[in-house]
Design an enzyme around this catalytic site. Structure first.
Site, PDB file in Angstrom:
ATOM      1  N   CYS A  51       0.828  -1.213   0.000  1.00 36.06           N
ATOM      2  CA  CYS A  51       0.000   0.000   0.000  1.00 36.06           C
ATOM      3  C   CYS A  51       0.864   1.266   0.000  1.00 36.06           C
ATOM      4  CB  CYS A  51      -0.920  -0.032   1.220  1.00 36.06           C
ATOM      5  SG  CYS A  51      -1.513   1.557   1.788  1.00 36.06           S
ATOM      6  N   CYS A  54       0.461   3.489   3.038  1.00 33.92           N
ATOM      7  CA  CYS A  54       1.086   2.858   4.207  1.00 33.92           C
ATOM      8  C   CYS A  54       2.589   3.135   4.213  1.00 33.92           C
ATOM      9  CB  CYS A  54       0.838   1.349   4.206  1.00 33.92           C
ATOM     10  SG  CYS A  54      -0.903   0.868   4.165  1.00 33.92           S
ATOM     11  N   CYS A 170      10.320  13.493  -8.648  1.00 33.26           N
ATOM     12  CA  CYS A 170      10.176  12.145  -9.228  1.00 33.26           C
ATOM     13  C   CYS A 170       9.234  11.266  -8.395  1.00 33.26           C
ATOM     14  CB  CYS A 170      11.563  11.521  -9.341  1.00 33.26           C
ATOM     15  SG  CYS A 170      11.596   9.731  -9.417  1.00 33.26           S
ATOM     16  N   CYS A 173      10.836   8.170  -6.931  1.00 30.76           N
ATOM     17  CA  CYS A 173      11.723   8.546  -5.815  1.00 30.76           C
ATOM     18  C   CYS A 173      10.915   8.754  -4.540  1.00 30.76           C
ATOM     19  CB  CYS A 173      12.497   9.821  -6.150  1.00 30.76           C
ATOM     20  SG  CYS A 173      13.468   9.740  -7.674  1.00 30.76           S
TER      21      CYS A 173
END
Length: 362
Positions: A51, A54, A170, A173
């Site tokens: 998730c 999460c 990004c 990232c």
């Protein structure tokens, strides 16, 4: 002696039932009722490893647990992996991730539907638990690289260095960021491993990013002790995959969060002698100690301290009794289950691992 042995095993089993990832308590069907027993306020995150929300919450959730660690008699910060424990999550009507619930000195839960900022979460828990904790945000263990420190950090031939070349805008990232922070925490106490990152969107860093052929983000390179040109990391970006890669290539023995593996501190030849020693007669034990010392003397400097502990245990058993194995294991297990961190935690964990090698199979 057998009674003491079984009592010790039971005590160690009870400690093991409540596992933790840092200061976040990991809940399972086996320990849930022991933690959520109505004696304290328990804040629980029901989550799934895949998730995105999460993962985004994960670093702040660790900070939340660190913040309430000093109030552990009143508050526990916990989590349940709903991929692993579907029935437990179903019992508490979890249908989306993450779902946050509070057990306010009760075995009955209430949903938390507020903001997920660290400040909002702390205020909410303080109000319910009657505590007054303030945010305790630990400094990042990921090194920020710049032209001024790149050479001293990345090109240091005494270090294995993993570098993420990234851009703040990004998406991939951003998705990686929470796990990369946990990776930094995992190797924070590993003296010859560094987890680092460089912002290639920063004008000051562009020349270095260009020098190392960075054209997409994130690009991850591993600068091992013997390859300071840097090798492109092309394996998966899951946290466990990163950890396995670093352990294999750096010779480290870390698990997620920074604890040591069960074989850390162990020496195979000394394990064999330890097993023989525990069932040997008194005269034979003296000879085994001599053999063990010979092996220790032949070890590399970084392994000598671990090897020397085998000899120390053998001599202590001779001076006292074999009961030392159980009593010392119990003492050290209690210590590592407390607030000890850093080098001391590593030292005690290795000692527990070595003591395990003395347990007779008979």
């Amino acid at each position: 002696m057998r009674i003491l042995f079984y009592i010790t095993l039971i005590a160690m089993a009870l400690v093991a039932l409540v596992s933790a990832d840092g200061n976040v308590v990991t809940l399972t069907p086996e320990n849930f009722d022991k933690v959520v027993d109505g004696s304290k306020t328990v804040f629980v995150k029901f989550y799934a490893p895949w998730c995105g929300h999460c993962k985004k919450l994960a670093p702040d959730y660790e900070v939340l647990a660190d913040t309430f660690q000093k109030a552990s008699d009143k508050v526990a910060i916990a989590k349940v992996n709903c991929d692993d424990h579907k029935d437990l999550c179903s019992k508490y009507d979890v249908s989306g991730y993450p779902t946050l619930k509070i057990f306010d000195k009760s075995t009955t839960s209430k949903d938390y539907n507020g903001q997920r900022s660290i400040e909002e979460l702390i205020t909410y828990i303080n109000n319910h638990a009657g505590t007054n904790m303030k945010v305790k945000k630990a400094p990042s263990n990921v090194v920020d690289l710049t032209p001024s420190n790149f050479e001293s950090v990345v090109l240091d031939k005494s270090k294995h260095v993993l570098v993420e070349f990234f851009a703040p805008w990004c998406g991939h990232c951003k998705k990686l960021a929470p796990d990369y922070e946990i990776l930094g925490n995992t190797y924070a106490n590993e003296k010859d491993v560094v987890i680092a990152k460089m912002d290639c969107d920063n004008a000051a860093n562009k020349d270095l990013c260009s020098k190392y052929g960075i054209t997409g983000f994130p690009t991850i390179k591993f600068f091992s002790k013997d390859n300071k040109e840097g090798a492109k990391y092309e394996q998966g970006r899951e946290l466990d995959t990163f950890i396995n890669f670093i352990n294999k290539n750096a010779g480290s023995k870390r698990t997620k969060g920074g604890k040591l593996m069960a074989d850390a501190g162990r020496v195979e030849k000394l394990d064999t002698l330890a097993s023989e020693f525990i069932t040997a007669a008194a005269d034979a034990r003296k000879e085994i100690i001599k053999k063990a010392q010979t092996i220790v003397d032949s070890l590399s400097e970084e392994l000598k301290a671990d090897g020397a502990y085998y000899v120390k245990v053998m001599k202590t058993i001779v001076d006292k009794s074999v009961d030392y194995i159980q009593t010392e294991t119990a003492r050290l297990t209690k210590l590592v289950s407390g607030s000890i961190k850093g080098d001391k935690l590593d030292q005690f964990t290795k000692k527990i691992n070595v003591l395990e090698s003395f347990k007779s199979s008979n």
